[in-house]
Design a protein around this motif. Structure first.
Motif, PDB file in Angstrom:
ATOM      1  N   UNK A 837       0.853  -1.186   0.000  1.00 42.20           N
ATOM      2  CA  UNK A 837       0.000   0.000   0.000  1.00 42.20           C
ATOM      3  C   UNK A 837       0.890   1.237   0.000  1.00 42.20           C
ATOM      4  N   UNK A 838       0.782   2.088  -1.009  1.00 41.09           N
ATOM      5  CA  UNK A 838       1.611   3.299  -1.058  1.00 41.09           C
ATOM      6  C   UNK A 838       1.392   4.150   0.194  1.00 41.09           C
ATOM      7  N   UNK A 839       2.438   4.825   0.673  1.00 41.38           N
ATOM      8  CA  UNK A 839       2.321   5.617   1.911  1.00 41.38           C
ATOM      9  C   UNK A 839       1.169   6.617   1.885  1.00 41.38           C
ATOM     10  N   UNK A 840       0.960   7.248   0.727  1.00 38.70           N
ATOM     11  CA  UNK A 840      -0.086   8.275   0.670  1.00 38.70           C
ATOM     12  C   UNK A 840      -1.503   7.696   0.812  1.00 38.70           C
ATOM     13  N   UNK A 841      -1.609   6.337   0.715  1.00 39.16           N
ATOM     14  CA  UNK A 841      -2.931   5.712   0.821  1.00 39.16           C
ATOM     15  C   UNK A 841      -3.094   4.886   2.094  1.00 39.16           C
ATOM     16  N   UNK A 842      -2.073   4.933   2.965  1.00 40.91           N
ATOM     17  CA  UNK A 842      -2.150   4.120   4.188  1.00 40.91           C
ATOM     18  C   UNK A 842      -3.290   4.579   5.094  1.00 40.91           C
ATOM     19  N   UNK A 843      -3.528   5.870   5.157  1.00 38.64           N
ATOM     20  CA  UNK A 843      -4.608   6.360   6.025  1.00 38.64           C
ATOM     21  C   UNK A 843      -5.954   5.837   5.544  1.00 38.64           C
ATOM     22  N   UNK A 844      -6.161   5.843   4.222  1.00 40.67           N
ATOM     23  CA  UNK A 844      -7.424   5.328   3.675  1.00 40.67           C
ATOM     24  C   UNK A 844      -7.562   3.832   3.951  1.00 40.67           C
ATOM     25  N   UNK A 845      -6.440   3.088   3.812  1.00 40.68           N
ATOM     26  CA  UNK A 845      -6.475   1.651   4.080  1.00 40.68           C
ATOM     27  C   UNK A 845      -6.757   1.370   5.550  1.00 40.68           C
ATOM     28  N   UNK A 846      -6.134   2.173   6.425  1.00 40.51           N
ATOM     29  CA  UNK A 846      -6.376   2.010   7.863  1.00 40.51           C
ATOM     30  C   UNK A 846      -7.840   2.257   8.191  1.00 40.51           C
TER      31      UNK A 846
END
Length: 1022
Positions: A837-846
């Motif tokens: 998961x790209x860093x910029x999308x980790x918040x959305x994944x979380x």
């Protein structure tokens, strides 16, 4: 609200009652007793206040006969001729699914309870047998010194040869029955008025073997197993006491818990629905009928799409629109039905005389269902006897008639229903129902002479009647005079019928008594005479010639059934005469004709056509053609469909009838229907095409043209997608895209996307995502997440990791993993685990993973992603014993339901049907049961809602529930309520989950939310 013992209330009414019926119930408490509301929770559960919160019909009184200390978890009950109550106990019920419950290593017990001092309370308790062989036995019948115990996979006969009330010998009567530790296995026996034994098994029974392990072959020549050859699911049986002359009297039930038989030999049952569908039913068992739990031909479940599918769930559930399915007598809504009997005593009020009395553990009620003749069948109403209005721990598991005519009720006594999340392992109650101030007095019984045995034969108690029957049968001709006195007496006809069964078997004079019965003014006695003649294997043709024009359609119904498998040359003509009298409305009569013509449809149908002399196309004739399985009926169905005078809305009914004929036989007829020209024939073409396969289309350009026209006509509809799927078309992507982007509230778009992903349409969906039209892109991403297939998830993953897509589209792709698909959630978790998961999308994944209902997903995701800790208020919930004392806000609880529960459960018209419906859950479970179900779902998985993981040939793994399965396909219900059909050949393996698909919600809500939710659920009552 406080109640005194004179307070009355309207009874709960079935939605199918043909007339309004007001039932008055009265409290069981005395004037000076505290009300249920005034008691503490501990007091409510004590035997001292066992009757608090339980109400009786006016004029009746309930007394506590026995409770914990003498009896525990009673599963079934019988009462012998001495008035002693025999109980099977179920302490060791489903230990694998109730792992926290202790197991009695000595095994469950068969207990005899007796009132020796006449005070109406059991003061003696004897253990007849104890052992692991009888763990959770579901049936008991006392027959003299022999006791029949039903406990899958065996039926045992225990004998007391010394008279010390202990089993000395044990033998196996039947073996190999499915459903071990499952209440859908084999159930209780009952001794019939004809001297034979009747019993049944639910849909887990699967087959039955003799004592040596050989599959039973019944009197019709069929192996008794539920693979569709010809039997399916639950069955009801008749056999001699030694297991010989075995018959299957009905099949295709779900869980027909007990069978009841009256003195005329008529059978009655209840049947449980798939929990939560408010479709519990009562059946008059027309012998040898199919009762429609699954598709007769394919075995598909009731949710499976079919032509002429019923609109109402309670009809769809039992395939009531299908030719060859016996109609239901009565729908009683939600429930967990258990024991049933026919009350042929006179101690209780007249409304209960000669009627079914039935216990239903779900809504905590004992009811009667008064019936009246209606055509060749019956209609029924509801009369409540005993109900746990406040005390929802009252779980009646059985009802039995005592020698004095009172009714005893066994109470499992638990916050849950039966063995689902069983909690009160040391509790159990037995109640006696009788008119007020009527002490329990067991009449003396004498079997020493024929005259005294005939008096015993009149008893309302089954065990007494059975002993009397056996004794009179031993005497034979010596008992004729005493039996004749009863037959010629002014006694009620039901008692005369009991004498007739024995008189008819007397050598020399039996035929005369049968002749008298067959000419009796009472049609029930004429029916009894015919049934007795069948039992004796007499020449039925002369008898049927006398009955073929009987004024009673019920007698003619039995005459039609008697022609089943009859090889006489006269049989076809008699059947045709009976068929001529069908009125075009009486479904009971029509199905009796169908049963009678089994295996001989061609010659029976030919005789009927000869009688009609070409004039068959009226409402009655069309019904017989619809029901027929004769080859000659196939082109006649086409004639009906082409008839312009038949309304279009009726024509699907006749198309459905084609499904019950062989594909080879109907092929030319279907082609003839497709040759019809004109726009008005699109509906005919649509239904006809579904009866062909792709090989016909490939081989015939004209049929391909018809298919194109029909697809164009139904573009944008379920009908369009059904045809595309049926013929596995791969050139319809543009029309499918329109469906994908259609009404977001419809399941149609998800089905269309699923089809595209399975049939080379993934590339077209990817084009939509790249199109730059954000609304369309987002819509497609959301739908792909809901589909949950490997190809779709791979497409989502590629978007997430491809930086050439706009950031917002990639973020929406991450959110698409958070739809109702478990497979999608699992794939996103795997990506986090692998660092994809790209860093910029980790918040959305979380955000997606920490919103999962599954604690295991949240816990693992926290180890890979930066997430906020869960609030402390979501943990530390108090024990259930304390929670039940709290009261919440039902309106706030409704909001909690909408936020957390409605994605899997329906309430009224809202929610998604994945788990059991909750519309009436407050009538089924008390607060304890509701809390247990929410906090510990794994300890009580409802039958039919077991979860599975399917591994497909493309390595896709999907999680859901099996809706139905045939030899060729499996219909799988996915989270979100959607279904997917998989060819059996595409399923590499399946694994049944040991935990519920419903996650425990304890970590997903605060205690306040939990209490509010339970407050709301408790209000959901009929």
């Amino acid at each position: 609200m406080h109640r005194n013992n004179c307070f009355s209330l309207p009874a709960l009414l079935s939605t199918l009652l043909l007339s309004l019926l007001l039932v008055t119930l009265t409290s069981c408490q005395s004037d000076d007793s505290p009300t249920f509301e005034e008691l503490t929770d501990e007091e409510r559960r004590s035997p001292e206040h066992a009757l608090a919160g339980i109400e009786l019909r006016d004029g009746l009184e309930a007394t506590l006969f026995a409770s914990e200390g003498r009896v525990v978890n009673p599963t079934n009950m019988d009462i012998d001729d001495r008035g002693r109550v025999w109980i099977t106990e179920g302490v060791n019920y489903r230990p694998d699914l109730n792992p926290g419950n202790p197991v009695n290593e000595e095994g469950d017990r068969i207990v005899i309870l007796e009132d020796t001092d006449g005070d109406g309370t059991a003061d003696s308790e004897k253990v007849f047998y104890q052992g692991r062989e009888v763990d959770s036995a579901l049936g008991i019948m006392v027959l003299g010194n022999r006791v029949f115990i039903s406990r899958s996979p065996y039926v045992y006969i225990f004998s007391d040869t010394t008279g010390n009330d202990e089993a000395d010998t044990m033998e196996v009567l039947f073996s190999g029955i499915g459903g071990e530790q499952h209440d859908h296995g084999v159930h209780a026996f009952v001794f019939g008025p004809d001297g034979r034994l009747y019993f049944n098994s639910g849909d887990a029974g699967t087959q039955i073997h003799d004592a040596d392990g050989n599959i039973i072959v019944d009197m019709a020549g069929n192996e008794v197993r539920t693979d569709g050859q010809p039997y399916r699911k639950g069955m009801v049986f008749r056999t001699n006491p030694d297991g010989s002359e075995f018959e299957v009297l009905g099949h295709n039930f779900r869980n027909n818990y007990e069978v009841a038989i009256d003195s005329y030999g008529t059978l009655w049952q209840s049947d449980n629905d798939d929990d939560g569908n408010r479709s519990v039913r009562i059946n008059f068992v027309m012998e040898y009928g199919n009762y429609g739990y699954t598709d007769e031909v394919t075995g598909a479940g009731w949710r499976s799409p079919r032509i002429h599918m019923e609109e109402e769930i309670h009809r769809r559930h039992w395939y009531q629109n299908d030719p060859g399915v016996v109609p239901n007598l009565l729908d009683t809504g939600a429930g967990s039905p258990t024991g049933i009997l026919i009350y042929e005593g006179n101690l209780l009020p007249e409304i209960f005389h000669n009627q079914m009395i039935h216990s239903d553990a779900g809504p905590n009620v004992v009811r009667a269902y008064p019936v009246e003749p209606e055509g060749a069948g019956y209609r029924a109403s509801v009369e409540e006897m005993m109900k746990g209005v406040d005390n929802q721990w009252f779980r009646p598991s059985d009802v039995t008639v005592a020698p004095d005519g009172s009714v005893f009720v066994a109470d499992w006594y638990d916050p849950g229903v039966g063995g689902h999340q069983v909690r009160a392992l040391e509790d159990g109650r037995i109640y006696r129902i009788a008119p007020e101030n009527t002490p329990y007095r067991v009449p003396a019984v004498d079997y020493s002479t024929p005259e005294s045995s005939v008096e015993a034969l009149k008893s309302p108690n089954h065990a007494t009647r059975a002993k009397a029957w056996l004794r009179l049968n031993e005497w034979g001709e010596e008992a004729e005079e005493a039996l004749l006195a009863l037959w010629n007496s002014g006694e009620p006809d039901r008692l005369r019928a009991r004498a007739l069964w024995l008189l008819s078997g007397l050598e020399g004079s039996g035929a005369e008594y049968l002749s008298q019965a067959l000419s009796d003014p009472n049609p029930d006695l004429r029916i009894t005479g015919l049934r007795a003649a069948r039992l004796l294997d007499l020449d039925l043709i002369p008898i049927l010639e006398e009955l073929v024009d009987d004024p009673s359609p019920q007698v003619r119904r039995e005459a039609a059934i008697a022609l089943r498998h009859h090889d006489s040359s006269r049989a076809a003509g008699l059947w045709a005469e009976l068929a001529q009298q069908y009125d075009g409305e009486d479904r009971w009569y029509l199905e009796a004709l169908g049963i009678g013509a089994d295996r001989q449809w061609d010659r029976y149908f030919e005789q009927w056509l000869a009688l009609r002399d070409g004039e068959w196309n009226d409402s009655a004739g069309r019904d017989i053609v619809w029901r027929a399985r004769a080859d000659a009926a196939v082109p006649m169905l086409a004639t009906i469909i082409k008839d312009s005078s038949i309304p279009d809305e009726e024509k699907p009914r006749y198309f459905r009838a084609f499904d019950f004929h062989s594909p080879e036989r109907i092929e030319s007829t279907i082609f003839s229907l497709l040759e019809e020209e004109g726009q008005g024939n699109q509906q005919i073409h649509y239904y006809a095409l579904q009866l062909l396969d792709i090989s016909h289309i490939d081989a015939n350009p004209e049929l391909a043209r018809v298919l194109d026209n029909v697809l164009a006509h139904y573009s944008g509809t379920h009908e369009f997608l059904r045809l595309v799927s049926h013929f596995e078309l791969e050139d319809r992507n543009e029309e499918l895209v329109e469906l994908v982007l259609s009404d977001p509230e419809s399941e149609l778009n998800i089905q269309a996307a699923r089809y595209m992903l399975q049939n080379n349409g993934a590339g077209r969906l990817e084009e939509l995502i790249r199109s730059g039209e954000e609304d369309a892109s987002v819509r497609v991403l959301q739908i792909i997440g809901s589909v949950g297939s490997n190809s779709g998830l791979a497409l989502l993953q590629s978007v997430v990791t491809d930086s050439s897509y706009p950031f917002e589209i990639r973020r929406q792709s991450v959110e698409a993993f958070g739809t109702d698909s478990w497979s999608a959630e699992n794939r996103l978790l795997e990506m986090a685990r692998e660092g994809q998961i790209p860093p910029e999308l980790e918040a959305a994944a979380a955000n997606v993973l920490m919103g999962s209902f599954r604690a295991s997903v949240r816990e693992e995701a926290a180890g890979y992603l930066q997430v906020e800790a869960e609030p402390e208020s979501a943990s530390g919930i108090r024990p259930v014993t304390e929670l039940v004392e709290l009261r919440g806000d039902s309106e706030r609880g409704r909001v909690v339901y909408e936020q957390l529960c409605q994605m899997c459960h329906v309430v009224g018209e809202s929610g998604i049907q994945f788990g059991p419906e909750l519309t009436e859950i407050g009538d089924k479970l008390p607060r304890e049961g509701l809390y247990n179900a929410i906090l510990e779902p794994n300890s009580g998985i409802n039958f039919g809602y077991e979860g599975y993981i399917l591994t497909l040939s493309d390595e896709t793994r999907v999680t859901g529930m099996i809706d139905s399965e045939t030899d060729s396909e499996l219909i799988f219900r996915l989270p979100g309520g959607f279904t997917q059909t998989y060819p059996v050949s595409d399923i590499e393996s399946r694994e049944q989950l040991q935990h519920s698909l419903m996650p425990a919600l304890q970590g997903s809500m605060t205690e306040e939310q939990l209490v509010d939710l339970v407050e709301y659920l408790a209000t959901l009552t009929p």
